[in-house]
Every structure is written in structure tokens, then in C-alpha cells.
Design a protein around this motif. Structure first.
Motif, PDB file in Angstrom:
ATOM      1  N   LYS A  60       0.804  -1.217   0.000  1.00 58.44           N
ATOM      2  CA  LYS A  60       0.000   0.000   0.000  1.00 58.44           C
ATOM      3  C   LYS A  60       0.841   1.273   0.000  1.00 58.44           C
ATOM      4  O   LYS A  60       0.445   2.272  -0.579  1.00 58.44           O
ATOM      5  CB  LYS A  60      -0.960   0.013   1.199  1.00 58.44           C
ATOM      6  N   PHE A  61       2.012   1.222   0.639  1.00 60.40           N
ATOM      7  CA  PHE A  61       2.861   2.416   0.688  1.00 60.40           C
ATOM      8  C   PHE A  61       3.782   2.516  -0.529  1.00 60.40           C
ATOM      9  O   PHE A  61       4.483   3.500  -0.690  1.00 60.40           O
ATOM     10  CB  PHE A  61       3.689   2.434   1.979  1.00 60.40           C
ATOM     11  N   GLY A  62       3.777   1.474  -1.360  1.00 59.85           N
ATOM     12  CA  GLY A  62       4.578   1.516  -2.578  1.00 59.85           C
ATOM     13  C   GLY A  62       6.055   1.242  -2.361  1.00 59.85           C
ATOM     14  O   GLY A  62       6.897   1.699  -3.135  1.00 59.85           O
ATOM     15  N   PHE A  63       6.394   0.476  -1.310  1.00 57.04           N
ATOM     16  CA  PHE A  63       7.781   0.110  -1.043  1.00 57.04           C
ATOM     17  C   PHE A  63       7.988  -1.359  -1.341  1.00 57.04           C
ATOM     18  O   PHE A  63       7.031  -2.144  -1.355  1.00 57.04           O
ATOM     19  CB  PHE A  63       8.134   0.340   0.443  1.00 57.04           C
ATOM     20  N   LYS A  64       9.249  -1.738  -1.548  1.00 58.20           N
ATOM     21  CA  LYS A  64       9.579  -3.160  -1.624  1.00 58.20           C
ATOM     22  C   LYS A  64       9.490  -3.715  -0.210  1.00 58.20           C
ATOM     23  O   LYS A  64       9.818  -3.026   0.770  1.00 58.20           O
ATOM     24  CB  LYS A  64      10.975  -3.368  -2.193  1.00 58.20           C
ATOM     25  N   HIS A  65       9.052  -4.953  -0.106  1.00 65.46           N
ATOM     26  CA  HIS A  65       8.859  -5.551   1.212  1.00 65.46           C
ATOM     27  C   HIS A  65      10.154  -5.588   2.019  1.00 65.46           C
ATOM     28  O   HIS A  65      10.141  -5.332   3.228  1.00 65.46           O
ATOM     29  CB  HIS A  65       8.248  -6.955   1.083  1.00 65.46           C
ATOM     30  N   ASN A  66      11.278  -5.863   1.358  1.00 65.81           N
ATOM     31  CA  ASN A  66      12.535  -5.927   2.105  1.00 65.81           C
ATOM     32  C   ASN A  66      12.909  -4.555   2.692  1.00 65.81           C
ATOM     33  O   ASN A  66      13.549  -4.479   3.732  1.00 65.81           O
ATOM     34  CB  ASN A  66      13.669  -6.520   1.274  1.00 65.81           C
ATOM     35  N   HIS A  67      12.486  -3.460   2.064  1.00 62.32           N
ATOM     36  CA  HIS A  67      12.716  -2.125   2.621  1.00 62.32           C
ATOM     37  C   HIS A  67      11.907  -1.953   3.910  1.00 62.32           C
ATOM     38  O   HIS A  67      12.417  -1.447   4.921  1.00 62.32           O
ATOM     39  CB  HIS A  67      12.342  -1.036   1.609  1.00 62.32           C
ATOM     40  N   VAL A  68      10.638  -2.376   3.893  1.00 61.41           N
ATOM     41  CA  VAL A  68       9.789  -2.271   5.080  1.00 61.41           C
ATOM     42  C   VAL A  68      10.372  -3.129   6.206  1.00 61.41           C
ATOM     43  O   VAL A  68      10.395  -2.705   7.365  1.00 61.41           O
ATOM     44  CB  VAL A  68       8.330  -2.674   4.758  1.00 61.41           C
ATOM     45  N   ILE A  69      10.877  -4.301   5.871  1.00 62.74           N
ATOM     46  CA  ILE A  69      11.482  -5.185   6.880  1.00 62.74           C
ATOM     47  C   ILE A  69      12.700  -4.514   7.510  1.00 62.74           C
ATOM     48  O   ILE A  69      12.886  -4.558   8.732  1.00 62.74           O
ATOM     49  CB  ILE A  69      11.858  -6.560   6.265  1.00 62.74           C
ATOM     50  N   LYS A  70      13.526  -3.863   6.688  1.00 67.15           N
ATOM     51  CA  LYS A  70      14.706  -3.163   7.227  1.00 67.15           C
ATOM     52  C   LYS A  70      14.294  -2.043   8.173  1.00 67.15           C
ATOM     53  O   LYS A  70      14.891  -1.852   9.229  1.00 67.15           O
ATOM     54  CB  LYS A  70      15.562  -2.604   6.084  1.00 67.15           C
ATOM     55  N   VAL A  71      13.242  -1.309   7.807  1.00 74.39           N
ATOM     56  CA  VAL A  71      12.756  -0.230   8.669  1.00 74.39           C
ATOM     57  C   VAL A  71      12.189  -0.825   9.970  1.00 74.39           C
ATOM     58  O   VAL A  71      12.426  -0.296  11.057  1.00 74.39           O
ATOM     59  CB  VAL A  71      11.707   0.641   7.943  1.00 74.39           C
ATOM     60  N   CYS A  72      11.470  -1.934   9.864  1.00 73.81           N
ATOM     61  CA  CYS A  72      10.939  -2.611  11.058  1.00 73.81           C
ATOM     62  C   CYS A  72      12.073  -3.059  11.970  1.00 73.81           C
ATOM     63  O   CYS A  72      12.033  -2.850  13.187  1.00 73.81           O
ATOM     64  CB  CYS A  72      10.097  -3.831  10.672  1.00 73.81           C
ATOM     65  N   ASP A  73      13.102  -3.697  11.378  1.00 73.89           N
ATOM     66  CA  ASP A  73      14.246  -4.161  12.169  1.00 73.89           C
ATOM     67  C   ASP A  73      14.920  -2.995  12.885  1.00 73.89           C
ATOM     68  O   ASP A  73      15.277  -3.098  14.063  1.00 73.89           O
ATOM     69  CB  ASP A  73      15.254  -4.896  11.275  1.00 73.89           C
ATOM     70  N   SER A  74      15.091  -1.886  12.184  1.00 70.53           N
ATOM     71  CA  SER A  74      15.699  -0.704  12.777  1.00 70.53           C
ATOM     72  C   SER A  74      14.842  -0.166  13.924  1.00 70.53           C
ATOM     73  O   SER A  74      15.359   0.192  14.997  1.00 70.53           O
ATOM     74  CB  SER A  74      15.884   0.369  11.700  1.00 70.53           C
TER      75      SER A  74
END
Length: 161
Positions: A21-35
Motif C-alpha cells: 500500500k505504501f509503494g515500497f519493496k517488502h525488504n525495505h519495510v522489513i529493514k525499517v521494522c528491524d531498525s
């Protein structure tokens, strides 16, 4: 796929849905979550609130990590996304969270009402059962009592002449 889902009477959203929905690659969202997880652990020491659950998934033979997050974690995560499109989806996700939480808050009232009805039905069933047993016993006794009464009447007739 819905923006949010219910698990164990709690409302969650999925990192893959956030990415989509936000238009990001899933691995980018995962990196932000991990951070974000690391930042929260550094500040609080644990992740009980906000809540995030890690899941290992498979898609077309490849394994990847996904996160299931509550509204608190989602809100913190979204604050790291910028732009009008991000704000639009933040608002839609939050609305979905609030709507699901409202449904969940009303569920106990509905369940209490159902439980009250079930208790009444069971009570009436028990009363009917007791009455049914008594009626069955009465039918058995009634025949004997009728015969005894007739016998007593016959004896009284003989006595009276």
C-alpha cells in the motif's frame, strides 16, 4: 486482502500489506521494522508494547521474513515514511484499525447477551426436564392410585350396601 486482521482478539496489520500500500519493496519495510525494533529495545528493553510478531514465510520456493504488527508499532513505523501518499495510507490504515477495534469492543456485549440467552434456555430446559420426570412419575402413580381409589370405592359400596 484487508488492511488489518484480527488474531486472538487483537487487531494487526501485515508488513507485506504495508509495503504494497505504501509503494515500497517488502525488504525495505522489513529493514525499517528491524531498525525500529532495535530502537525500541534500546529505549524500553522489550517489545511487549508495541507488539510485533515475526513470521517466516515461503513464496515461490523462496523464504522471507514478514512482520505482524499492532496499531502502536504500525504508527511508529509509518512515522518513518514521508510524502503525501504515505500520509494517505497512514490515515486509511488507522481508520481500519479503529474500525476493527470498535467491532472487538462491541463483541463482549454481544457475547454476554448470547450467554444470557443460553443460560435461560438451559434453565428452562432443566425445569422442563424436572417437570417431565415428575409428570412421568405421576402418570405411573396415577394408574395405581386410580385402581386403589376404585377398590376403596367398591369396598365403601359394599359396606354401605
Amino acid at each position: 486482502m484487508q488492511l488489518v486482521t484480527i488474531q486472538d482478539n487483537k487487531v494487526f496489520c501485515d508488513s507485506s500489506m504495508v509495503a504494497k500500500k505504501f509503494g515500497f519493496k517488502h525488504n525495505h519495510v522489513i529493514k525499517v521494522c528491524d531498525s525500529l525494533i532495535l530502537d525500541i529495545q534500546e529505549i524500553k528493553g522489550n517489545l511487549e508494547c508495541p507488539l510485533i510478531l515475526k513470521e517466516d514465510r515461503e513464496y515461490r520456493g523462496a523464504f522471507f521474513t514478514a512482520y505482524i504488527m499492532d496499531r502502536n508499532f504500525f504508527s511508529l513505523l509509518c512515522m518513518r515514511f514521508k510524502g503525501k501518499e504515505a500520509v494517505k495510507w497512514q490515515m486509511q490504515f488507522n481508520s481500519a484499525f479503529y474500525a476493527m477495534e470498535k467491532v472487538l469492543s462491541e463483541t463482549p456485549k454481544t457475547m454476554d447477551s448470547l450467554n444470557d440467552i443460553v443460560k435461560r434456555i438451559e434453565s428452562e430446559k432443566d425445569n422442563a426436564s424436572i417437570a417431565g420426570k415428575a409428570l412421568s412419575q405421576y402418570k405411573k402413580i396415577k394408574k395405581d392410585q386410580s385402581n386403589e381409589f376404585k377398590s376403596a370405592v367398591d369396598q365403601a359400596q359394599l359396606s354401605l350396601g
